[in-house]
Design a protein around this motif. Structure first.
Motif, PDB file in Angstrom:
ATOM      1  N   THR A  70      43.654  13.001  33.123  1.00 50.60           N
ATOM      2  CA  THR A  70      44.945  13.595  32.772  1.00 50.60           C
ATOM      3  C   THR A  70      46.076  12.707  33.292  1.00 50.60           C
ATOM      4  N   THR A  71      47.129  12.555  32.492  1.00 50.78           N
ATOM      5  CA  THR A  71      48.281  11.748  32.901  1.00 50.78           C
ATOM      6  C   THR A  71      49.346  12.634  33.539  1.00 50.78           C
ATOM      7  N   ILE A  72      50.332  11.989  34.156  1.00 43.86           N
ATOM      8  CA  ILE A  72      51.457  12.725  34.737  1.00 43.86           C
ATOM      9  C   ILE A  72      52.136  13.566  33.658  1.00 43.86           C
ATOM     10  N   GLY A  73      52.405  12.986  32.501  1.00 42.40           N
ATOM     11  CA  GLY A  73      53.071  13.703  31.421  1.00 42.40           C
ATOM     12  C   GLY A  73      52.285  14.929  30.969  1.00 42.40           C
ATOM     13  N   GLN A  74      50.982  14.786  30.862  1.00 41.75           N
ATOM     14  CA  GLN A  74      50.142  15.920  30.463  1.00 41.75           C
ATOM     15  C   GLN A  74      50.156  17.012  31.523  1.00 41.75           C
ATOM     16  N   ALA A  75      50.111  16.623  32.793  1.00 42.74           N
ATOM     17  CA  ALA A  75      50.123  17.608  33.882  1.00 42.74           C
ATOM     18  C   ALA A  75      51.444  18.373  33.899  1.00 42.74           C
ATOM     19  N   LEU A  76      52.544  17.693  33.621  1.00 38.61           N
ATOM     20  CA  LEU A  76      53.838  18.371  33.573  1.00 38.61           C
ATOM     21  C   LEU A  76      53.849  19.424  32.473  1.00 38.61           C
ATOM     22  N   THR A  77      53.290  19.097  31.330  1.00 44.02           N
ATOM     23  CA  THR A  77      53.213  20.058  30.222  1.00 44.02           C
ATOM     24  C   THR A  77      52.308  21.231  30.594  1.00 44.02           C
ATOM     25  N   LEU A  78      51.145  20.939  31.142  1.00 47.17           N
ATOM     26  CA  LEU A  78      50.194  21.994  31.512  1.00 47.17           C
ATOM     27  C   LEU A  78      50.734  22.919  32.597  1.00 47.17           C
ATOM     28  N   SER A  79      51.577  22.401  33.479  1.00 42.00           N
ATOM     29  CA  SER A  79      52.089  23.201  34.594  1.00 42.00           C
ATOM     30  C   SER A  79      53.090  24.268  34.161  1.00 42.00           C
ATOM     31  N   GLY A  80      53.740  24.065  33.021  1.00 42.78           N
ATOM     32  CA  GLY A  80      54.775  24.990  32.582  1.00 42.78           C
ATOM     33  C   GLY A  80      56.143  24.685  33.171  1.00 42.78           C
ATOM     34  N   LEU A  81      56.258  23.619  33.950  1.00 45.48           N
ATOM     35  CA  LEU A  81      57.533  23.263  34.593  1.00 45.48           C
ATOM     36  C   LEU A  81      58.656  23.092  33.580  1.00 45.48           C
ATOM     37  N   LEU A  82      58.370  22.381  32.482  1.00 46.67           N
ATOM     38  CA  LEU A  82      59.416  22.079  31.511  1.00 46.67           C
ATOM     39  C   LEU A  82      59.908  23.333  30.785  1.00 46.67           C
ATOM     40  N   GLN A  83      59.075  24.382  30.720  1.00 47.47           N
ATOM     41  CA  GLN A  83      59.500  25.637  30.111  1.00 47.47           C
ATOM     42  C   GLN A  83      60.266  26.495  31.125  1.00 47.47           C
ATOM     43  N   GLU A  84      59.841  26.483  32.377  1.00 45.13           N
ATOM     44  CA  GLU A  84      60.489  27.312  33.403  1.00 45.13           C
ATOM     45  C   GLU A  84      61.829  26.748  33.854  1.00 45.13           C
TER      46      GLU A  84
ATOM     47  N   CYS B  98      55.417  19.567  41.422  1.00 49.97           N
ATOM     48  CA  CYS B  98      56.519  20.176  42.157  1.00 49.97           C
ATOM     49  C   CYS B  98      57.861  19.595  41.722  1.00 49.97           C
ATOM     50  N   HIS B  99      58.896  20.419  41.944  1.00 47.89           N
ATOM     51  CA  HIS B  99      60.278  20.028  41.657  1.00 47.89           C
ATOM     52  C   HIS B  99      61.162  20.873  42.557  1.00 47.89           C
ATOM     53  N   ALA B 100      62.074  20.238  43.257  1.00 49.75           N
ATOM     54  CA  ALA B 100      62.968  20.962  44.169  1.00 49.75           C
ATOM     55  C   ALA B 100      64.369  21.022  43.587  1.00 49.75           C
ATOM     56  N   LEU B 101      64.940  22.205  43.640  1.00 52.75           N
ATOM     57  CA  LEU B 101      66.327  22.435  43.240  1.00 52.75           C
ATOM     58  C   LEU B 101      67.112  22.827  44.484  1.00 52.75           C
ATOM     59  N   PRO B 102      68.435  22.779  44.455  1.00 57.09           N
ATOM     60  CA  PRO B 102      69.211  23.151  45.642  1.00 57.09           C
ATOM     61  C   PRO B 102      68.917  24.569  46.144  1.00 57.09           C
ATOM     62  N   ASP B 103      68.635  25.492  45.238  1.00 60.76           N
ATOM     63  CA  ASP B 103      68.447  26.890  45.650  1.00 60.76           C
ATOM     64  C   ASP B 103      67.043  27.430  45.418  1.00 60.76           C
ATOM     65  N   SER B 104      66.136  26.629  44.881  1.00 57.35           N
ATOM     66  CA  SER B 104      64.767  27.094  44.654  1.00 57.35           C
ATOM     67  C   SER B 104      63.846  25.894  44.494  1.00 57.35           C
ATOM     68  N   SER B 105      62.571  26.182  44.364  1.00 62.35           N
ATOM     69  CA  SER B 105      61.618  25.101  44.147  1.00 62.35           C
ATOM     70  C   SER B 105      60.499  25.577  43.227  1.00 62.35           C
ATOM     71  N   PHE B 106      59.811  24.628  42.631  1.00 65.70           N
ATOM     72  CA  PHE B 106      58.687  24.885  41.744  1.00 65.70           C
ATOM     73  C   PHE B 106      57.504  24.153  42.341  1.00 65.70           C
ATOM     74  N   LEU B 107      56.409  24.845  42.572  1.00 59.56           N
ATOM     75  CA  LEU B 107      55.180  24.228  43.071  1.00 59.56           C
ATOM     76  C   LEU B 107      54.020  24.944  42.414  1.00 59.56           C
TER      77      LEU B 107
ATOM     78  N   VAL C 237      52.373  15.531  41.835  1.00 59.19           N
ATOM     79  CA  VAL C 237      53.347  15.015  40.874  1.00 59.19           C
ATOM     80  C   VAL C 237      54.704  15.601  41.242  1.00 59.19           C
ATOM     81  N   GLU C 238      55.694  14.738  41.387  1.00 49.67           N
ATOM     82  CA  GLU C 238      57.039  15.166  41.768  1.00 49.67           C
ATOM     83  C   GLU C 238      58.024  14.762  40.677  1.00 49.67           C
ATOM     84  N   VAL C 239      58.905  15.684  40.334  1.00 51.71           N
ATOM     85  CA  VAL C 239      59.993  15.388  39.394  1.00 51.71           C
ATOM     86  C   VAL C 239      61.259  15.314  40.225  1.00 51.71           C
ATOM     87  N   TYR C 240      61.918  14.171  40.193  1.00 53.95           N
ATOM     88  CA  TYR C 240      63.083  13.930  41.037  1.00 53.95           C
ATOM     89  C   TYR C 240      64.373  14.276  40.304  1.00 53.95           C
TER      90      TYR C 240
END
Length: 98
Positions: free
Chosen positions: A29-43, A11-20, A73-76
């Motif tokens: 699986t590591t945190i870094g791998q999960a972030l890649t698999l989730s698609g968060l970094l592309q979205e 998950c990652h929260a933005l002022p006007d939206s969120s990703f979960l 996993v939270e991205v701050y």
């Protein structure tokens, strides 16, 4: 024999939206791998893992941390203001008690 898998959330929260996103990932699986698999970094391309801290349930963790079943996993986001300075400003604006 099938490889064991675990269920996690990213998950990652933005002022006007969120990703979960809920994921099923291989055990180990590591945190870094999960972030890649989730698609968060592309979205949300503005995330820079060299700047943005990550953690599990509010506790900062390195990207190499191995996930466990039901971890979130939270991205701050970077702080917009220093919490100590904000507290000083609020305390300075209150009328003095007599």
């Amino acid at each position: 024999m099938a490889e064991a898998s675990i269920h996690v959330q990213v998950c990652h929260a933005l002022p006007d939206s969120s990703f979960l996103r809920a994921l099923t990932v291989p055990a180990g699986t590591t945190i870094g791998q999960a972030l890649t698999l989730s698609g968060l970094l592309q979205e949300i391309p503005g995330i820079d893992l060299a700047i943005n801290m990550v953690g599990i349930y509010g506790k900062k963790k390195p990207l190499e941390t191995i996930l466990r079943e039901h971890d979130r996993v939270e991205v701050y986001r970077p702080l917009q203001a220093d919490p100590k300075e904000a507290r000083r400003r609020r305390a300075g604006s209150k009328p003095a008690k007599s």
